[in-house]
Design an enzyme around this catalytic site. Structure first.
Site, short mmCIF file in Angstrom:
data_model
loop_
_atom_site.label_atom_id
_atom_site.label_comp_id
_atom_site.label_asym_id
_atom_site.label_seq_id
_atom_site.Cartn_x
_atom_site.Cartn_y
_atom_site.Cartn_z
N THR A 100 78.32 13.01 21.55
CA THR A 100 77.25 13.39 20.61
C THR A 100 76.82 12.15 19.83
O THR A 100 77.62 11.56 19.11
CB THR A 100 77.78 14.47 19.64
OG1 THR A 100 78.25 15.58 20.42
CG2 THR A 100 76.70 14.92 18.68
N ASN A 141 74.30 22.25 16.69
CA ASN A 141 75.49 22.28 15.83
C ASN A 141 75.12 22.55 14.38
O ASN A 141 75.82 23.28 13.66
CB ASN A 141 76.28 20.97 15.95
CG ASN A 141 77.24 21.02 17.13
OD1 ASN A 141 77.23 21.97 17.91
ND2 ASN A 141 78.06 19.99 17.28
N GLY A 195 84.76 33.41 5.71
CA GLY A 195 86.15 32.96 5.55
C GLY A 195 86.23 31.63 4.84
O GLY A 195 85.48 31.39 3.88
N CYS A 228 83.76 18.53 15.17
CA CYS A 228 82.32 18.37 15.39
C CYS A 228 81.41 18.83 14.27
O CYS A 228 80.65 18.02 13.76
CB CYS A 228 81.94 19.01 16.71
SG CYS A 228 82.66 18.07 18.08
P1 NAD Z 1 88.43 12.50 21.49
O1 NAD Z 1 88.64 11.65 20.30
O2 NAD Z 1 89.33 13.67 21.75
O3 NAD Z 1 88.49 11.59 22.81
C1 NAD Z 1 87.87 10.35 22.95
C2 NAD Z 1 88.69 9.54 23.97
O4 NAD Z 1 87.98 8.34 24.30
C3 NAD Z 1 90.05 9.09 23.46
O5 NAD Z 1 91.05 9.48 24.37
C4 NAD Z 1 89.95 7.55 23.38
O6 NAD Z 1 91.18 6.90 23.64
C5 NAD Z 1 88.92 7.28 24.47
N1 NAD Z 1 88.20 6.00 24.36
C6 NAD Z 1 87.61 5.44 23.27
N2 NAD Z 1 87.00 4.29 23.61
C7 NAD Z 1 87.19 4.10 24.95
C8 NAD Z 1 86.79 3.11 25.90
N3 NAD Z 1 86.03 2.06 25.55
N4 NAD Z 1 87.20 3.25 27.17
C9 NAD Z 1 87.96 4.30 27.56
N5 NAD Z 1 88.35 5.27 26.71
C10 NAD Z 1 87.97 5.19 25.42
O7 NAD Z 1 86.92 12.99 21.42
P2 NAD Z 1 86.31 14.36 21.96
O8 NAD Z 1 86.68 15.47 21.05
O9 NAD Z 1 86.56 14.46 23.41
O10 NAD Z 1 84.74 14.07 21.71
C11 NAD Z 1 84.05 13.11 22.47
C12 NAD Z 1 82.57 13.21 22.17
O11 NAD Z 1 82.08 14.50 22.60
C13 NAD Z 1 82.21 13.13 20.69
O12 NAD Z 1 80.98 12.49 20.57
C14 NAD Z 1 82.08 14.59 20.25
O13 NAD Z 1 81.22 14.75 19.15
C15 NAD Z 1 81.48 15.20 21.49
N6 NAD Z 1 81.77 16.63 21.67
C16 NAD Z 1 83.01 17.10 21.43
C17 NAD Z 1 83.31 18.45 21.64
C18 NAD Z 1 84.68 19.01 21.35
O14 NAD Z 1 84.82 20.23 21.38
N7 NAD Z 1 85.69 18.21 21.06
C19 NAD Z 1 82.30 19.30 22.14
C20 NAD Z 1 81.03 18.77 22.40
C21 NAD Z 1 80.78 17.42 22.18
C1 UGA Z 2 81.44 23.83 18.23
C2 UGA Z 2 80.25 24.50 18.93
O1 UGA Z 2 80.46 25.92 18.95
C3 UGA Z 2 80.09 23.98 20.37
O2 UGA Z 2 78.95 24.57 20.98
C4 UGA Z 2 79.94 22.46 20.32
O3 UGA Z 2 79.86 21.92 21.62
C5 UGA Z 2 81.13 21.85 19.60
O4 UGA Z 2 81.24 22.42 18.26
C6 UGA Z 2 80.97 20.38 19.45
O5 UGA Z 2 79.89 19.85 19.39
O6 UGA Z 2 82.04 19.80 19.39
P1 UGA Z 2 84.08 24.14 18.23
O7 UGA Z 2 84.07 23.16 17.11
O8 UGA Z 2 85.05 23.96 19.33
O9 UGA Z 2 82.61 24.20 18.92
O10 UGA Z 2 84.39 25.60 17.63
P2 UGA Z 2 83.55 26.84 17.07
O11 UGA Z 2 84.02 28.04 17.77
O12 UGA Z 2 82.10 26.58 17.05
O13 UGA Z 2 84.11 26.92 15.57
C7 UGA Z 2 83.90 25.86 14.66
C8 UGA Z 2 84.43 26.26 13.29
O14 UGA Z 2 83.61 27.28 12.70
C9 UGA Z 2 85.85 26.82 13.29
O15 UGA Z 2 86.57 26.29 12.19
C10 UGA Z 2 85.67 28.32 13.13
O16 UGA Z 2 86.75 28.95 12.49
C11 UGA Z 2 84.43 28.35 12.23
N1 UGA Z 2 83.64 29.61 12.37
C12 UGA Z 2 83.07 29.92 13.55
C13 UGA Z 2 83.48 30.42 11.26
O17 UGA Z 2 84.00 30.13 10.15
N2 UGA Z 2 82.71 31.56 11.39
C14 UGA Z 2 82.12 31.91 12.56
O18 UGA Z 2 81.44 32.96 12.60
C15 UGA Z 2 82.31 31.07 13.68
#
Ligand code: NAD
Ligand code: UGA
Length: 430
Positions: free
Chosen positions: A114, A197, A242, A249
């Site tokens: 992101t 988001n 809540g 995120c």
């Molecule tokens: P994370 O911190 O869990 O993982 C990132 C990984 O990248 C780590 O393992 C780190 O060691 C590795 N890394 C960093 N620099 C590197 C490099 N140069 N080469 C190789 N590896 C490297 O992050 P995440 O939760 O997976 O999120 C990643 C991205 O996706 C973020 O931008 C986040 O906003 C987005 N995103 C996350 C979620 C989610 O649910 N976690 C959902 C949608 C989008």
């Molecule tokens: C969220 C989005 O739902 C995903 O679509 C997105 O890809 C992701 O962020 C991201 O960009 O990382 P996530 O953070 O895994 O996913 O979890 P959610 O289920 O969205 O919940 C986020 C937070 O909101 C939690 O703390 C949850 O308890 C809270 N929540 C959720 C509430 O307090 N009320 C609700 O009705 C729903």
């Protein structure tokens, strides 16, 4: 197709695992411990169905960048944490630099992390600093932790932001099992991710504000939500009141868009309020607790540490904030979580070093029955709605005081049994 994925975090691992069901995937991470654990058959994160999907696919894990030049497509899935309120894209730029240095022919690079609008252009500048001309696509990810594999395999949409038609075609071949593509330019794809988001975060702060008003007026938030839900323009999903949203995120993405707007001279007062409401929401738990209890030297059991059920992720978890406040107030805390305790332990150790607040008396429970571990406590706080907690019988919970921040118990039953039961938004008012 040969695909490399840079980053083995929540998004990188799920992307690698799911794409490896149809393609040959190499997942690269800089963290040697993660790579070793994955190669040894383990999984560095708790995510349902993830390890079994990895085991079914054609995938290898490495620190080596050698696969980049052999790939048709390279995904960037590294972290974009919040730094001084801004979206920190240094990991993304470092990954782009790795690609620039490790490739001898033109590649299609896909940004899944992101990133704030305009980042794709910056990444393209890094990729194309030499003579090779790479393509750079924006393909934001919408998975949720706890159901990440399912979300990735069955998404509502796959957004492809590109500059050239070949990139749309190539990405459609990558996601060959999907038919929900939305094509657009790169900056719209980047913006769309933040818009989604921020809209979801806004819904949560909105219902929390309404819920707080329900508490002072005596209205029942469940009934209010039911009425809202009968209007399809409003809907009723994602309106659970809540202690607010947490996770890796929403908090960082809302903050990053606010800061980006400020930098562009385009303020976002609505999003600032969304943030303010959320930052204060968890304190409602402590206010409710303090109605019944003097926190100093009290014994408080907490159910749930992760920011939501079915994940071990504690980043910006409201539960962790509550635990820290309790410890800061001199309470003795015992916590139960299904998988997140090791992460809490590490977080509290560094927090204690910084603040000087003792964590010596914190007790951690994982396998013990949640009701059993409440024995001897003055109060129970339910901070995360793990399924195990929703099944608990009120009659088996010993503490007299219960603050149910996620509305998981039968509140009426608790009150009938003489408990001092508090939750958000009066859902038990008839
Ligand atoms: P994370 O911190 O869990 O993982 C990132 C990984 O990248 C780590 O393992 C780190 O060691 C590795 N890394 C960093 N620099 C590197 C490099 N140069 N080469 C190789 N590896 C490297 O992050 P995440 O939760 O997976 O999120 C990643 C991205 O996706 C973020 O931008 C986040 O906003 C987005 N995103 C996350 C979620 C989610 O649910 N976690 C959902 C949608 C989008
Ligand atoms: C969220 C989005 O739902 C995903 O679509 C997105 O890809 C992701 O962020 C991201 O960009 O990382 P996530 O953070 O895994 O996913 O979890 P959610 O289920 O969205 O919940 C986020 C937070 O909101 C939690 O703390 C949850 O308890 C809270 N929540 C959720 C509430 O307090 N009320 C609700 O009705 C729903």
């Amino acid at each position: 197709m040969k695909i490399s994925v840079i980053g083995a975090g929540y998004v990188g691992l799920v992307t690698s695992a799911c794409l490896s069901l149809d393609h040959e995937v190499t997942c690269i991470d800089v963290d040697p411990r993660k790579v070793a654990e994955l190669n040894a058959g383990g999984c560095p994160i708790y995510e349902p169905r993830l390890r079994e999907t990895i085991d079914k696919g054609n995938i290898e894990f490495t620190q080596d960048l050698g696969s980049l030049d052999r790939s048709d497509v390279i995904f960037i899935c590294v972290g974009t944490p919040c730094y001084k309120g801004q979206c920190d894209i240094r990991q993304v730029l470092a990954a782009a630099d790795d690609i620039y240095r490790s490739t001898k022919s033109s590649k299609t690079v896909v940004i899944k992390s992101t990133v704030v609008p305009g980042t794709n252009d910056k990444v393209l500048d890094v990729l194309n600093a030499g003579v090779i001309c790479h393509k750079c696509v924006s393909n934001p990810e919408f998975l949720r932790e706890g159901s990440a594999v399912e979300d990735f395999l069955h998404p509502d949409r796959v957004v492809i932001g590109a500059r050239e038609s070949e990139s749309y075609d190539l990405l459609e071949q990558v996601y060959l099992w999907h038919d929900c593509f939305i094509h657009m330019d790169v900056v719209s794809a980047e913006m769309a991710k933040y818009a989604c988001n921020c809209a979801l975060a806004t819904k949560i702060s909105f219902i929390n504000e309404i819920s707080n008003l329900c508490e002072v007026t005596g209205a029942n938030v469940n009934k209010v939500r039911k009425v809202m839900g009968t209007d399809p323009r409003i809907g009723s999903s994602f309106y659970e009141q809540g202690i607010g949203y947490g996770g890796s995120c929403f908090p960082k993405d809302v903050e990053a868009l606010i800061e980006h707007g400020r930098w562009l001279g385009c303020p976002t007062p609505l999003l600032e309020s969304v943030c303010d409401v959320n930052d204060n929401q968890y304190t409602g738990c402590l206010t409710k607790l303090e109605k019944y209890l003097w926190l100093k030297d009290s014994r408080v059991a907490v159910w749930g540490v992760s920011f939501k059920p079915e994940t071990d992720d504690i980043r910006h978890s409201p539960a962790v904030e509550i635990i820290k406040e309790l410890l800061g107030s001199g309470a003795n805390v015992r916590v139960h979580d299904v998988v997140a305790n090791p992460n809490l332990y590490a977080e509290l150790r560094s927090w204690s070093k910084k603040t000087g607040i003792s964590i010596a008396t914190v007790e951690y429970y994982e396998e013990t029955d949640p009701c059993e571990m409440t024995k001897g406590s003055d109060a129970l706080v339910i901070a995360t709605a793990w399924r195990q907690y929703t099944k608990a019988k009120v009659s088996e919970i010993e503490p007299q005081v219960i603050v149910d921040c996620r509305g998981v118990l039968n509140g009426r039953e608790a009150i009938k049994q003489g408990k001092c039961y508090a939750c958000f938004g009066n859902p038990n008012n008839s």
